[in-house]
Design an enzyme around this catalytic site. Sequence first.
Site, mmCIF file in Angstrom:
data_model
loop_
_atom_site.group_PDB
_atom_site.id
_atom_site.type_symbol
_atom_site.label_atom_id
_atom_site.label_comp_id
_atom_site.label_asym_id
_atom_site.label_seq_id
_atom_site.Cartn_x
_atom_site.Cartn_y
_atom_site.Cartn_z
ATOM 1 N N LYS A 13 -83.497 -28.851 48.704
ATOM 2 C CA LYS A 13 -83.568 -29.729 47.707
ATOM 3 C C LYS A 13 -85.261 -30.233 47.782
ATOM 4 O O LYS A 13 -85.658 -30.253 46.698
ATOM 5 C CB LYS A 13 -82.608 -30.953 47.975
ATOM 6 C CG LYS A 13 -81.227 -30.237 47.976
ATOM 7 C CD LYS A 13 -80.177 -31.573 48.166
ATOM 8 C CE LYS A 13 -80.485 -32.368 49.590
ATOM 9 N NZ LYS A 13 -80.096 -31.682 50.734
ATOM 10 N N ARG A 89 -75.399 -40.109 47.147
ATOM 11 C CA ARG A 89 -74.632 -39.393 48.461
ATOM 12 C C ARG A 89 -73.096 -39.513 48.340
ATOM 13 O O ARG A 89 -72.286 -38.889 49.220
ATOM 14 C CB ARG A 89 -75.054 -39.921 49.928
ATOM 15 C CG ARG A 89 -76.554 -39.383 50.253
ATOM 16 C CD ARG A 89 -76.383 -37.933 50.560
ATOM 17 N NE ARG A 89 -76.876 -37.480 51.788
ATOM 18 C CZ ARG A 89 -78.146 -37.221 52.062
ATOM 19 N NH1 ARG A 89 -79.140 -37.489 51.115
ATOM 20 N NH2 ARG A 89 -78.561 -36.761 53.460
ATOM 21 N N ARG A 128 -87.742 -25.969 60.652
ATOM 22 C CA ARG A 128 -88.455 -26.802 59.733
ATOM 23 C C ARG A 128 -89.286 -27.597 60.630
ATOM 24 O O ARG A 128 -89.049 -28.312 61.681
ATOM 25 C CB ARG A 128 -87.465 -27.836 58.996
ATOM 26 C CG ARG A 128 -88.317 -28.968 58.183
ATOM 27 C CD ARG A 128 -87.488 -29.544 57.075
ATOM 28 N NE ARG A 128 -86.345 -30.423 57.627
ATOM 29 C CZ ARG A 128 -85.408 -30.824 57.025
ATOM 30 N NH1 ARG A 128 -85.624 -30.926 55.758
ATOM 31 N NH2 ARG A 128 -84.437 -31.639 57.710
ATOM 32 N N ARG A 161 -88.110 -33.083 62.740
ATOM 33 C CA ARG A 161 -87.369 -34.473 62.491
ATOM 34 C C ARG A 161 -86.315 -34.660 63.698
ATOM 35 O O ARG A 161 -85.831 -33.535 63.960
ATOM 36 C CB ARG A 161 -86.649 -34.313 61.156
ATOM 37 C CG ARG A 161 -87.445 -34.821 60.115
ATOM 38 C CD ARG A 161 -86.856 -34.619 58.620
ATOM 39 N NE ARG A 161 -85.380 -34.980 58.399
ATOM 40 C CZ ARG A 161 -84.649 -34.857 57.521
ATOM 41 N NH1 ARG A 161 -85.288 -34.231 56.349
ATOM 42 N NH2 ARG A 161 -83.230 -35.085 57.457
ATOM 43 N N ARG A 172 -74.357 -33.855 59.925
ATOM 44 C CA ARG A 172 -74.753 -34.118 58.459
ATOM 45 C C ARG A 172 -74.033 -33.316 57.503
ATOM 46 O O ARG A 172 -73.643 -33.944 56.346
ATOM 47 C CB ARG A 172 -76.284 -33.884 58.451
ATOM 48 C CG ARG A 172 -76.934 -35.119 59.085
ATOM 49 C CD ARG A 172 -78.391 -34.629 59.472
ATOM 50 N NE ARG A 172 -79.167 -34.149 58.440
ATOM 51 C CZ ARG A 172 -80.382 -33.186 58.576
ATOM 52 N NH1 ARG A 172 -80.627 -32.973 59.919
ATOM 53 N NH2 ARG A 172 -80.939 -32.764 57.565
HETATM 54 P P1 AP5 Z 1 -85.625 -28.525 52.749
HETATM 55 O O1 AP5 Z 1 -86.321 -28.529 51.462
HETATM 56 O O2 AP5 Z 1 -86.457 -29.543 53.731
HETATM 57 O O3 AP5 Z 1 -84.156 -28.875 52.784
HETATM 58 P P2 AP5 Z 1 -83.289 -30.136 52.064
HETATM 59 O O4 AP5 Z 1 -82.062 -29.365 51.419
HETATM 60 O O5 AP5 Z 1 -84.377 -31.069 51.461
HETATM 61 O O6 AP5 Z 1 -83.059 -30.647 53.582
HETATM 62 P P3 AP5 Z 1 -82.772 -32.152 54.140
HETATM 63 O O7 AP5 Z 1 -82.520 -31.941 55.614
HETATM 64 O O8 AP5 Z 1 -83.927 -32.910 53.852
HETATM 65 O O9 AP5 Z 1 -81.602 -32.698 53.442
HETATM 66 P P4 AP5 Z 1 -80.824 -33.996 53.946
HETATM 67 O O10 AP5 Z 1 -80.004 -34.237 52.708
HETATM 68 O O11 AP5 Z 1 -79.950 -33.559 55.152
HETATM 69 O O12 AP5 Z 1 -81.816 -35.159 54.524
HETATM 70 P P5 AP5 Z 1 -82.305 -36.306 53.809
HETATM 71 O O13 AP5 Z 1 -83.674 -36.415 54.316
HETATM 72 O O14 AP5 Z 1 -81.913 -36.441 52.529
HETATM 73 O O15 AP5 Z 1 -85.757 -27.161 53.258
HETATM 74 C C1 AP5 Z 1 -85.240 -27.014 54.767
HETATM 75 C C2 AP5 Z 1 -86.315 -25.835 55.383
HETATM 76 O O16 AP5 Z 1 -86.087 -24.809 54.634
HETATM 77 C C3 AP5 Z 1 -87.741 -26.424 55.388
HETATM 78 O O17 AP5 Z 1 -88.431 -25.887 56.440
HETATM 79 C C4 AP5 Z 1 -88.189 -25.152 53.980
HETATM 80 O O18 AP5 Z 1 -89.686 -24.754 54.208
HETATM 81 C C5 AP5 Z 1 -87.163 -24.132 54.188
HETATM 82 N N1 AP5 Z 1 -86.902 -23.464 52.902
HETATM 83 C C6 AP5 Z 1 -86.422 -24.208 51.760
HETATM 84 N N2 AP5 Z 1 -86.309 -23.520 50.707
HETATM 85 C C7 AP5 Z 1 -86.355 -22.000 51.271
HETATM 86 C C8 AP5 Z 1 -85.874 -20.877 50.571
HETATM 87 N N3 AP5 Z 1 -85.677 -20.695 49.498
HETATM 88 N N4 AP5 Z 1 -86.145 -19.873 51.690
HETATM 89 C C9 AP5 Z 1 -86.536 -19.880 52.807
HETATM 90 N N5 AP5 Z 1 -86.679 -21.236 53.435
HETATM 91 C C10 AP5 Z 1 -86.591 -22.223 52.652
HETATM 92 O O19 AP5 Z 1 -81.303 -37.422 54.766
HETATM 93 C C11 AP5 Z 1 -81.799 -37.757 55.940
HETATM 94 C C12 AP5 Z 1 -80.579 -38.817 56.338
HETATM 95 O O20 AP5 Z 1 -81.132 -39.972 55.568
HETATM 96 C C13 AP5 Z 1 -79.192 -38.733 56.087
HETATM 97 O O21 AP5 Z 1 -78.494 -37.942 57.116
HETATM 98 C C14 AP5 Z 1 -78.886 -39.956 56.041
HETATM 99 O O22 AP5 Z 1 -78.694 -40.548 57.476
HETATM 100 C C15 AP5 Z 1 -79.970 -40.628 55.361
HETATM 101 N N6 AP5 Z 1 -79.783 -40.839 53.862
HETATM 102 C C16 AP5 Z 1 -80.702 -40.226 53.126
HETATM 103 N N7 AP5 Z 1 -80.497 -40.403 51.626
HETATM 104 C C17 AP5 Z 1 -79.061 -41.071 51.554
HETATM 105 C C18 AP5 Z 1 -78.327 -41.718 50.885
HETATM 106 N N8 AP5 Z 1 -78.475 -41.600 49.604
HETATM 107 N N9 AP5 Z 1 -77.388 -42.643 51.241
HETATM 108 C C19 AP5 Z 1 -77.111 -42.985 52.482
HETATM 109 N N10 AP5 Z 1 -77.813 -42.054 53.575
HETATM 110 C C20 AP5 Z 1 -78.974 -41.636 53.170
#
Ligand code: AP5
Length: 218
Positions: A13, A89, A128, A161, A172
């Site tokens: 994403k 979320r 990552r 991270r 997660r």
């Molecule tokens: P990447 O694009 O970084 O993946 P992502 O889907 O963004 O994954 P996240 O881990 O960031 O999502 P998340 O929802 O767990 O974390 P968030 O920060 O929102 O890609 C991943 C890797 O793959 C990268 O290395 C990339 O280069 C590679 N890649 C991408 N596309 C590819 C492809 N097509 N082919 C090959 N490689 C590829 O949340 C973190 C924490 O914050 C949560 O656990 C929670 O505690 C809190 N939080 C965040 N938002 C909320 C909310 N709204 N409410 C409550 N808590 C929240």
Amino acid sequence: MHIIFLGPPGVGKGTQANMLVEKYPIVKISTGDLLRESIKIGSNLGMQAKGFMEKGELVPDQLVLGLVLEKISSPEFGKKIFVFDGFPRNIQQAIELDKIMAKVQSKINLVIDFTMDEEERILRLSGRRMCPKCQRTYHMTYAKPKHDNLCDVCDVNLVQRSDDNEEIIRQRSTVYWEHTRPLLEYYNVKKILKSADASRSIENVFSDIENMIKPLMK
Ligand code: AP5
């Protein structure tokens, strides 16, 4: 018009949202990035959020909603397309977002559900690396930086991270299935839900996303 990117951890994403921002007049709101920034600057909100994030749990709604409201109050809102990455979320956050949108006479026009199997997501997250300065993400196999472990833009050392270890990634994912997955039905009923096969290459996924967004930009 505004867009939501939904999907489990590691599905890509953030990568796709960053690519959209670079190519189009689009603003990204990533609640994960905003929360990590709050932790980095040591704000009260960041300190409250830290423990939840380290355990792979959702941060309480009122903290996250405060951050989103602040962003929506910016002058850019209404002039540009906003992409919400990782927000909402859960159903309560989605209801609150609808209320906020109604207040500012705007709405969500498209929700894209990124899909991919869990084991490949774990590989993506284990490899990552992130720039601690600009939060740009890389992958040590699939999306390497130009120079060994350095951000292409900021030239600082990339970091992993703290929630990108297998145990927390699985937690997660569990949280995603329990709290976030029900949003698919919430948006399906509104007839604004589309799905993207996130297992393809970064460029191919981007092309699919562009094809979904372009008709709405006319
Ligand atoms: P990447 O694009 O970084 O993946 P992502 O889907 O963004 O994954 P996240 O881990 O960031 O999502 P998340 O929802 O767990 O974390 P968030 O920060 O929102 O890609 C991943 C890797 O793959 C990268 O290395 C990339 O280069 C590679 N890649 C991408 N596309 C590819 C492809 N097509 N082919 C090959 N490689 C590829 O949340 C973190 C924490 O914050 C949560 O656990 C929670 O505690 C809190 N939080 C965040 N938002 C909320 C909310 N709204 N409410 C409550 N808590 C929240």
